[in-house]
Motif scaffolding. Structure first.
Motif, mmCIF file in Angstrom:
data_model
loop_
_atom_site.group_PDB
_atom_site.id
_atom_site.type_symbol
_atom_site.label_atom_id
_atom_site.label_comp_id
_atom_site.label_asym_id
_atom_site.label_seq_id
_atom_site.Cartn_x
_atom_site.Cartn_y
_atom_site.Cartn_z
ATOM 1 N N GLY A 347 2.492 -1.786 -4.633
ATOM 2 C CA GLY A 347 3.116 -0.468 -4.691
ATOM 3 C C GLY A 347 2.635 0.501 -3.627
ATOM 4 O O GLY A 347 3.106 1.630 -3.582
ATOM 5 N N LEU A 348 1.701 0.086 -2.795
ATOM 6 C CA LEU A 348 1.240 0.935 -1.694
ATOM 7 C C LEU A 348 1.984 0.554 -0.416
ATOM 8 O O LEU A 348 2.357 -0.611 -0.227
ATOM 9 C CB LEU A 348 -0.270 0.776 -1.499
ATOM 10 N N ALA A 349 2.148 1.530 0.483
ATOM 11 C CA ALA A 349 2.995 1.347 1.666
ATOM 12 C C ALA A 349 2.460 0.288 2.626
ATOM 13 O O ALA A 349 3.201 -0.220 3.461
ATOM 14 C CB ALA A 349 3.146 2.677 2.397
ATOM 15 N N ASN A 350 1.174 -0.005 2.521
ATOM 16 C CA ASN A 350 0.574 -0.996 3.429
ATOM 17 C C ASN A 350 0.281 -2.312 2.729
ATOM 18 O O ASN A 350 -0.560 -3.086 3.192
ATOM 19 C CB ASN A 350 -0.705 -0.423 4.062
ATOM 20 N N GLN A 351 0.931 -2.562 1.612
ATOM 21 C CA GLN A 351 0.739 -3.822 0.885
ATOM 22 C C GLN A 351 2.073 -4.544 0.735
ATOM 23 O O GLN A 351 3.134 -3.934 0.796
ATOM 24 C CB GLN A 351 0.228 -3.560 -0.532
ATOM 25 N N LEU A 352 1.952 -5.837 0.451
ATOM 26 C CA LEU A 352 3.114 -6.599 0.016
ATOM 27 C C LEU A 352 2.878 -6.920 -1.462
ATOM 28 O O LEU A 352 1.875 -6.502 -2.018
ATOM 29 C CB LEU A 352 3.216 -7.871 0.870
ATOM 30 N N ALA A 353 3.756 -7.661 -2.095
ATOM 31 C CA ALA A 353 3.563 -7.943 -3.517
ATOM 32 C C ALA A 353 2.465 -8.988 -3.720
ATOM 33 O O ALA A 353 2.115 -9.743 -2.808
ATOM 34 C CB ALA A 353 4.883 -8.445 -4.109
ATOM 35 N N ASP A 359 1.298 -7.027 7.004
ATOM 36 C CA ASP A 359 1.179 -7.331 8.436
ATOM 37 C C ASP A 359 0.906 -8.813 8.693
ATOM 38 O O ASP A 359 0.588 -9.206 9.812
ATOM 39 C CB ASP A 359 0.114 -6.455 9.104
ATOM 40 N N ASN A 360 1.050 -9.646 7.673
ATOM 41 C CA ASN A 360 0.859 -11.089 7.822
ATOM 42 C C ASN A 360 2.235 -11.774 7.766
ATOM 43 O O ASN A 360 2.881 -11.799 6.711
ATOM 44 C CB ASN A 360 -0.040 -11.598 6.687
ATOM 45 N N PRO A 361 2.714 -12.346 8.899
ATOM 46 C CA PRO A 361 4.073 -12.911 8.911
ATOM 47 C C PRO A 361 4.259 -14.071 7.932
ATOM 48 O O PRO A 361 5.363 -14.266 7.401
ATOM 49 C CB PRO A 361 4.237 -13.381 10.362
ATOM 50 N N VAL A 362 3.201 -14.833 7.687
ATOM 51 C CA VAL A 362 3.303 -15.924 6.709
ATOM 52 C C VAL A 362 3.558 -15.345 5.319
ATOM 53 O O VAL A 362 4.414 -15.836 4.564
ATOM 54 C CB VAL A 362 2.008 -16.778 6.725
ATOM 55 N N HIS A 363 2.824 -14.294 4.987
ATOM 56 C CA HIS A 363 3.015 -13.657 3.686
ATOM 57 C C HIS A 363 4.426 -13.076 3.567
ATOM 58 O O HIS A 363 5.094 -13.221 2.541
ATOM 59 C CB HIS A 363 1.985 -12.539 3.488
ATOM 60 N N ARG A 364 4.879 -12.416 4.639
ATOM 61 C CA ARG A 364 6.215 -11.802 4.592
ATOM 62 C C ARG A 364 7.293 -12.857 4.374
ATOM 63 O O ARG A 364 8.188 -12.686 3.539
ATOM 64 C CB ARG A 364 6.500 -11.037 5.900
ATOM 65 N N GLU A 365 7.175 -13.949 5.099
ATOM 66 C CA GLU A 365 8.185 -15.019 4.971
ATOM 67 C C GLU A 365 8.161 -15.606 3.566
ATOM 68 O O GLU A 365 9.199 -15.894 2.976
ATOM 69 C CB GLU A 365 7.885 -16.092 6.038
ATOM 70 N N ARG A 366 6.942 -15.745 3.025
ATOM 71 C CA ARG A 366 6.807 -16.349 1.688
ATOM 72 C C ARG A 366 7.459 -15.459 0.621
ATOM 73 O O ARG A 366 8.214 -15.932 -0.229
ATOM 74 C CB ARG A 366 5.316 -16.546 1.375
ATOM 75 N N VAL A 367 7.173 -14.170 0.698
ATOM 76 C CA VAL A 367 7.725 -13.258 -0.314
ATOM 77 C C VAL A 367 9.244 -13.166 -0.159
ATOM 78 O O VAL A 367 9.989 -13.191 -1.144
ATOM 79 C CB VAL A 367 7.070 -11.859 -0.211
ATOM 80 N N GLN A 368 9.714 -13.120 1.079
ATOM 81 C CA GLN A 368 11.160 -13.034 1.306
ATOM 82 C C GLN A 368 11.863 -14.268 0.723
ATOM 83 O O GLN A 368 12.909 -14.169 0.075
ATOM 84 C CB GLN A 368 11.453 -12.920 2.807
ATOM 85 N N ARG A 369 11.261 -15.432 0.943
ATOM 86 C CA ARG A 369 11.846 -16.671 0.423
ATOM 87 C C ARG A 369 11.852 -16.646 -1.107
ATOM 88 O O ARG A 369 12.833 -17.021 -1.754
ATOM 89 C CB ARG A 369 11.014 -17.845 0.966
ATOM 90 N N PHE A 370 10.742 -16.198 -1.693
ATOM 91 C CA PHE A 370 10.647 -16.164 -3.159
ATOM 92 C C PHE A 370 11.693 -15.220 -3.740
ATOM 93 O O PHE A 370 12.332 -15.522 -4.739
ATOM 94 C CB PHE A 370 9.232 -15.735 -3.575
ATOM 95 N N TRP A 371 11.849 -14.067 -3.089
ATOM 96 C CA TRP A 371 12.810 -13.065 -3.598
ATOM 97 C C TRP A 371 14.256 -13.395 -3.218
ATOM 98 O O TRP A 371 15.164 -12.747 -3.697
ATOM 99 C CB TRP A 371 12.470 -11.685 -3.023
ATOM 100 N N LYS A 372 14.439 -14.351 -2.320
ATOM 101 C CA LYS A 372 15.776 -14.585 -1.739
ATOM 102 C C LYS A 372 16.305 -13.260 -1.187
ATOM 103 O O LYS A 372 17.451 -12.847 -1.402
ATOM 104 C CB LYS A 372 16.746 -15.170 -2.763
ATOM 105 N N ALA A 373 15.426 -12.577 -0.474
ATOM 106 C CA ALA A 373 15.743 -11.226 0.004
ATOM 107 C C ALA A 373 16.467 -11.297 1.344
ATOM 108 O O ALA A 373 16.142 -12.135 2.182
ATOM 109 C CB ALA A 373 14.467 -10.412 0.148
#
Ligand code: SF4
Length: 896
Positions: A347-353, A359-373
Motif C-alpha cells: 500500500g505504499l507508493a514505493n512497494q509492490l504487493a 523497482d525490481n523488474p522480475v518482481h513486476r513481471e511476476r505480479v503482473q502475470r499473477f494479476w493478469k494485469a
C-alpha cells in the motif's frame, strides 16, 4: 442500528479492535436489550482479555449520528450507480488526457487488508500508476525502510511475548502507556512479576510511560542517533560483540563502527543534553543484558533522519547478535490497526504487493502475470507529502481519498487544503458525513466502518486477526473493497469481480506464496485455499505461514538467515543529522506532536464518546514552567502558536515534564471539534529523504498568549452549532455537549448572546447573574426543573469547574442548592467538584484522587479500592502512579 444476523443469534462474536497496532481481540455480544456490548477476548494472544479505555468504549461509538449514508455528487444526493459512473469517468478521462500518473489514491491504515489489496491492484496493475500511498507513511515508513536496509525485508522479528521475557526493555520515542496501552500493561505486569527486569525510556518528554521506568533519558530532541552510535561504540569497547554472529551473518560492521566513532559516555551525554551518569548506566545495562528488547515508535520514525535512527538501533542488536531469539530483538510498534496489512499488500507508493519491490523488474513481471494485469507501474509513485504537492501544482487531476482526513493529519495542512481546493476531481470515501477533507469532495462515498466491515488486519507482531461484521451496513454504506471493485469494473477492468472479502484474502495469500520458495519473508500461502467457512472461523496467527506451516511463526532470524541475496544482514553506517528545520529567533520553540490517552487519530470515532472525551476536553499545549513564566502564560490560559504556514490556539498546561524550549501538542483535533486545533498546520512538510516520512516531532514554532477580551463555556443538550468565535472547542459530555469559547471582541449584549446559545424559549425558567463591570455573566435555562443549558462568561480563564456543572446537566431535576450554586458559580458543597477526569471508566477526577491520597491512600491499589479508579481497563494506572509521585508517596511495588 441494525444488528447483523450473526449477533442476533446470540452467540458471542470475536473481532479485533480498530484503534492501535496492538491489535487486541474483542468479544461482542448482545446485552439484555439486544444492543452490542464489548469485552476483551480472553483467548486472543495480543491482549488475553484486556482492553484499554478506547477499546472498552467501542460500543459507545457505533451510533449512526453524523454518518454518511448516501453517495453525494457536488453536494447533492446520488445513487451508487451514478457515483460509480462519475468517479470511473473522471479517472478514465484524466488518464486518457494526462496519463496514468495524473491520478492518485491516498488510503489509510484503517482499511482492512482486503480493501488495501484491491486498491493497490487497481492502481499499480490496471491504471498503471504507483501514485498510491497511505497515511501509514506518517507513522512507520522509516521503520519499513530501515528494516529493508538491514534485513533485506520489512520484518518485525519478534513477538509480544519477548517484551515480557526480556531482562532489559528499552523504549525509544514511545509513550506506550498511552499509545499502546494494553501492551504497556503486559510489560508493566511482567516487570512487577520479575523485579530483575529493567526498563529504560528514551524520550525528550517525561511521559506516563516513565512511571514504570528505572531510567528515563530525556534527551535533546533529534539526538537519538548520537546516543545509539555512542552505544554501538561502547558495545565494541565493552566486549559485548557476538563475533561469530557478526562474522557469519552480517556485513558492514566495521563501517558502522567507524561512523559511530569512539565517543564515550561523557561526550555522548553532552551532545544529547543528558547527565553523563545516566548515559553510562544505560550503556552498561545494554552491554551486560543478553535478553534486551528495544521498542521504537513514532518518536524515532517521525524524523527527517528517521531511517538512520532506526538503523542505529538495529546496528546495536546486530552487533550483539540479539535478534530472533526469545526475549530479545528490535521491535517496531506500529500506530494504526492495519499499518502492517498495508505493508503486506504494497500500500505504499514505493512497494509492490506481497513484500515485492516495484523497482525490481522480475518482481513486476511476476505480479503482473499473477494479476493478469494489462500494465504495471514501473517506478515508485509519489509518497504522501509529494502526492499533495502534485495535487497543488496540478500534476494530479483526480484523487481518491479513503478512510483518512489529510487536512488534519498531513504536515503543513493548510497547504493541503489549498491543494484540494484546486483539484478538478476529489473523491472521498468515509463513514462520516462531515470533516475537513469532505468539505472539498466532489464525490463523497459512504463507507462501512468497524462492526460493519469484514476482513483481516495485522498487528505489530505480524499477527493476522479477523475483523468480523456484527452490524448491518446502514443506509447505502458500502464496503471499501466493493466500492473500489465497482469503479474498477466501470473503468472497463476485469479481475475485480470478487464475491466476498474471503475471495480477496485467498488471492492475496496466493500471491504471497507465488514463486516465493522462501525468498520473501511475507508468505501466507497456507491460507491460499481457505474456504469461506474456514475464513469465518480463522484464528489469529503470525505470518509467515507458508504451505505446510499453517500455525504461523513466532520469530524470524534465529537461524541468522536474512533476506538480502547473500542471506546476511547489513549494518548501516550512520552519521547523525540535525533536524531539517532548526529553530530560529522568530520560532525559538521545538514543537513535538503526538497522541493523548483516550482519543484516536482525528476523533471520528472517539469524539462521539463522552467518556473518552473527558480526559482531554480541549486542544492543549504543554510548556515548561520556566518558559511559561517568562512568556506570561498561566495554567489554563489560551496560547497561540505560529509555525509553517498555520496557527494553533490551545489551552496552556504548565508541565515540569517538558524540556525547556520544547512544547507538546496533540494531533487529534480537527475542524469538527475546534476552531484552530489542527496542529499539523504548524508542522513543515520536511521529510526523511529515504522513507518520505514527515518530521512531526520537531517543528520550530513561536508561542504567545492569546489575547482574548472574554472567555466562556456553554453546556447544551443539543450539539452546538458552529460559530465564528475566535476560539472554540466542543466535546461530548454525559447528556449533551460542552463548548469552550473566547473572543477578541465582546458581544454587545450578553443576554442576547446567551438566549441564542441556549435557545431560550417561551415558558423556560431563566437564571441569570450579571456583573457588567467585572465582565462576569452566568445564565442557565431550566425547563420543567431540568437544566437544559448554561453559559458562563468571564474576562479571563477563571471560569467555574466544568466537571461539577456537567454533573448538573446529567441530573433529571435541579435542587434548590443546585440553583444557588449556578448563581454563585461554584459548588455549594465541599468535594462536589471531582476535577478533571483521570479514570474515564468510573469518571474519577483529579480532585478526588488527590483527596484520597491526602486521606492516606498510598498505592495504586489503595486508590483503586477506595475510588475504583484503575480497576477496569487500567489505562489510568500510570497517571495514578504520577499523582502518588507528585504527592511524594513512594509505592513499595510498581503499578501493574
Ligand atoms: Fe484497542 Fe487499546 Fe488494544 Fe490498542 S491497546 S488495540 S486501542 S484495546
Amino acid at each position: 442500528m441494525s444488528v447483523a444476523p450473526n449477533l442476533r443469534e446470540g452467540a458471542a462474536l470475536k473481532t479485533a479492535c480498530p484503534y492501535c497496532g496492538v491489535g487486541c481481540g474483542v468479544v461482542v455480544e448482545p446485552d439484555a436489550a439486544g444492543a452490542p456490548r464489548v469485552r476483551g477476548d480472553p483467548d486472543h494472544p495480543a491482549n488475553f482479555g484486556r482492553l484499554c479505555s478506547k477499546g472498552s468504549a467501542l460500543a459507545e461509538t457505533i451510533g449512526l449520528e453524523g454518518r454518511l449514508l448516501q453517495p453525494r455528487i457536488d453536494g447533492r444526493a446520488a445513487s451508487w450507480e451514478e457515483a460509480v459512473a462519475h468517479v470511473a469517468a473522471g479517472f478514465s478521462r484524466a488518464i486518457a488526457e494526462h496519463g496514468p500518473d495524473s491520478v492518485a489514491f491516498y488510503v489509510s491504515g484503517q482499511l482492512l487488508t482486503e480493501d488495501y489489496y484491491v486498491v493497490n491492484k487497481l492502481a499499480k496493475g490496471f491504471v498503471g500508476t504507483a501514485n498510491i500511498d497511505t497515511n501509514s507513511r506518517l507513522c512507520m515508513a522509516s521503520s519499513v525502510a530501515a528494516h529493508k536496509r538491514a534485513f533485506g525485508s520489512d520484518t518485525v522479528p519478534g513477538s509480544y511475548e519477548d517484551l515480557e521475557t526480556a531482562d532489559l526493555l528499552v523504549l525509544v520515542g514511545s509513550n506506550a502507556a498511552w499509545c499502546h496501552p494494553v501492551l504497556f500493561q503486559r510489560m508493566s505486569a511482567a516487570r512487577a512479576a520479575r523485579p530483575q527486569m529493567k526498563v529504560v525510556v528514551i524520550d525528550p518528554r517525561r511521559t506516563a510511560t516513565c512511571e514504570f521506568a528505572d531510567l528515563h533519558l530525556g534527551l535533546r530532541p533529534g539526538s537519538d542517533a548520537v546516543l545509539f552510535n555512542g552505544l554501538l561504540a561502547h558495545l565494541a569497547r565493552a566486549g559485548a560483540v557476538d563475533a561469530a554472529f557478526v562474522a557469519e551473518h552480517t556485513r558492514g560492521a566495521q563501517d558502522a563502527l567507524a561512523a559511530a566513532g569512539d565517543a564515550g559516555a561523557a561526550e555522548v551525554a553532552a551532545a544529547c543534553g543528558l547527565p553523563e551518569g545516566a548515559v553510562a548506566l544505560f550503556f552498561d545495562w545494554f552491554a551486560k543484558t543478553e535478553r534486551t528488547v528495544t521498542l521504537y515508535s513514532q518518536g524515532v520514525n517521525q524524523s527527517s533522519s528517521g531511517v538512520d535512527k532506526v538503523n542505529a538501533i538495529l546496528n546495536a542488536h546486530l552487533l550483539t547478535g540479539r535478534i530472533g531469539r526469545p526475549g530479545m530483538g528490535p521491535f517496531s510498534l506500529t500506530g494504526q490497526p492495519n499499518a502492517m496489512g498495508g505493508r503486506e499488500v504494497g500500500g505504499l507508493a514505493n512497494q509492490l504487493a506481497a513484500h515485492m519491490e516495484i523497482d525490481n523488474p522480475v518482481h513486476r513481471e511476476r505480479v503482473q502475470r499473477f494479476w493478469k494485469a494489462p500494465v504495471m507501474a514501473d517506478r515508485a509513485g509519489l509518497k504522501a507529502v509529494d502526492m499533495f504537492e502534485a495535487v497543488a501544482d496540478g500534476r494530479i487531476k483526480a484523487i481518491w481519498i479513503m478512510a483518512t482526513n489529510p487536512l488534519v493529519s498531513l504536515p503543513d495542512s493548510d497547504r493541503v487544503r489549498e491543494a484540494l481546493a484546486r483539484c478538478p476531481l476529489v473523491v472521498v470515501s468515509d463513514c462520516v458525513a462531515s470533516n475537513d477533507t469532505l468539505r472539498h469532495a466532489h464525490v463523497a462515498l459512504p463507507a462501512t466502518t468497524w462492526g460493519e466491515k469484514d476482513g483481516t488486519v495485522t498487528n505489530s507482531e505480524r499477527r493476522i486477526s479477523r475483523q468480523r461484521r456484527f452490524l448491518a451496513a446502514p443506509g447505502e454504506a458500502r464496503d471499501d473493497w466493493r466500492a473500489i471493485c465497482d469503479v474498477a469494473g466501470a473503468m472497463g477492468f476485469s479481475g475485480f469481480d470478487y464475491p466476498s472479502a474471503a475471495a480477496i484474502f485467498r488471492e492475496h495469500a496466493g500471491l504471497s506464496g507465488f514463486e516465493n520458495e522462501g525468498a520473501r519473508d511475507f508468505d501466507i500461502s497456507a491460507l491460499a485455499g481457505v474456504a469461506e467457512a474456514d475464513f469465518e472461523l480463522l484464528a489469529p496467527l503470525q505470518w509467515p505461514a507458508p504451505r505446510g506451516r499453517a500455525g504461523g511463526t513466532a520469530r524470524l532470524f534465529a537461524d541468522g538467515q536474512f533476506f538480502h541475496a547473500d542471506g546476511r544482514a547489513r549494518f548501516v553506517a550512520v552519521t547523525p543529522r540535525a533536524p531539517a528545520t532548526p529553530t530560529r529567533p522568530e520560532r525559538p520553540f521545538v514543537l513535538n506532536t503526538g497522541r493523548v490517552r483516550d482519543h484516536w487519530h482525528t476523533m471520528t470515532r472517539t469524539g462521539k464518546s463522552a467518556r473518552l472525551s473527558a480526559q482531554t476536553p480541549e486542544p492543549f499545549v504543554d510548556i515548561h514552567p520556566d518558559d511559561a513564566r517568562r512568556l506570561g502564560l498561566a495554567e489554563g490560559a489560551l496560547a497561540e502558536l505560529s509555525g509553517a504556514d498555520g496557527a494553533y490556539v490551545a489551552r496552556v498546561r504548565v508541565n515540569p515534564d517538558q524540556r525547556r524550549g520544547c512544547l507538546f501538542a496533540p494531533m487529534h483535533w480537527n475542524g469538527e471539534f475546534a476552531a484552530q486545533g489542527r496542529v499539523n498546520a504548524l508542522v513543515p512538510s520536511r521529510v526523511d529523504p529515504i522513507s518520505g516520512q514527515p518530521e512531526s516531532k520537531h517543528a520550530p514554532v513561536d508561542i504567545a498568549p492569546f489575547e482574548a477580551r472574554w472567555h466562556a463555556f456553554a453546556l447544551t443538550r443539543a450539539a452546538p452549532r458552529h460559530a465564528s468565535d475566535d476560539y472554540w472547542a466542543a466535546l461530548a459530555v454525559p447528556g449533551g455537549w460542552r463548548r469552550e469559547m473566547a473572543g477578541r471582541e465582546a458581544p454587545a449584549d450578553w443576554d442576547a448572546f446567551a438566549s441564542g446559545w441556549l435557545e431560550r424559549g417561551e415558558g423556560d425558567e431563566w437564571i441569570a447573574y450579571r456583573d457588567a463591570g467585572a465582565g462576569r455573566f452566568r445564565f442557565a435555562r431550566v425547563s420543567r426543573g431540568r437544566l437544559e443549558g448554561c453559559l458562563f462568561v468571564a474576562p479571563d480563564a477563571s471560569l467555574p469547574p466544568r466537571d461539577w456543572l456537567t454533573q448538573l446537566l446529567a441530573r433529571e431535576a435541579l435542587s434548590p442548592q443546585d440553583r444557588m450554586s449556578l448563581l454563585a458559580g461554584r459548588p455549594r458543597m465541599a468535594g462536589a467538584d471531582p476535577g478533571p477526569t483521570v479514570c474515564s471508566c468510573f469518571a474519577v477526577g483529579r480532585n478526588q484522587i488527590e483527596a484520597a491520597i491526602a486521606s492516606g491512600c498510598d498505592s495504586v491499589e489503595a486508590l483503586g479500592a477506595k475510588l475504583k479508579a484503575g480497576t477496569n481497563c487500567g489505562s489510568c494506572r500510570p497517571e495514578l502512579q504520577q499523582a502518588l509521585s507528585r504527592a511524594g508517596v513512594r509505592e513499595t511495588a510498581p503499578a501493574k
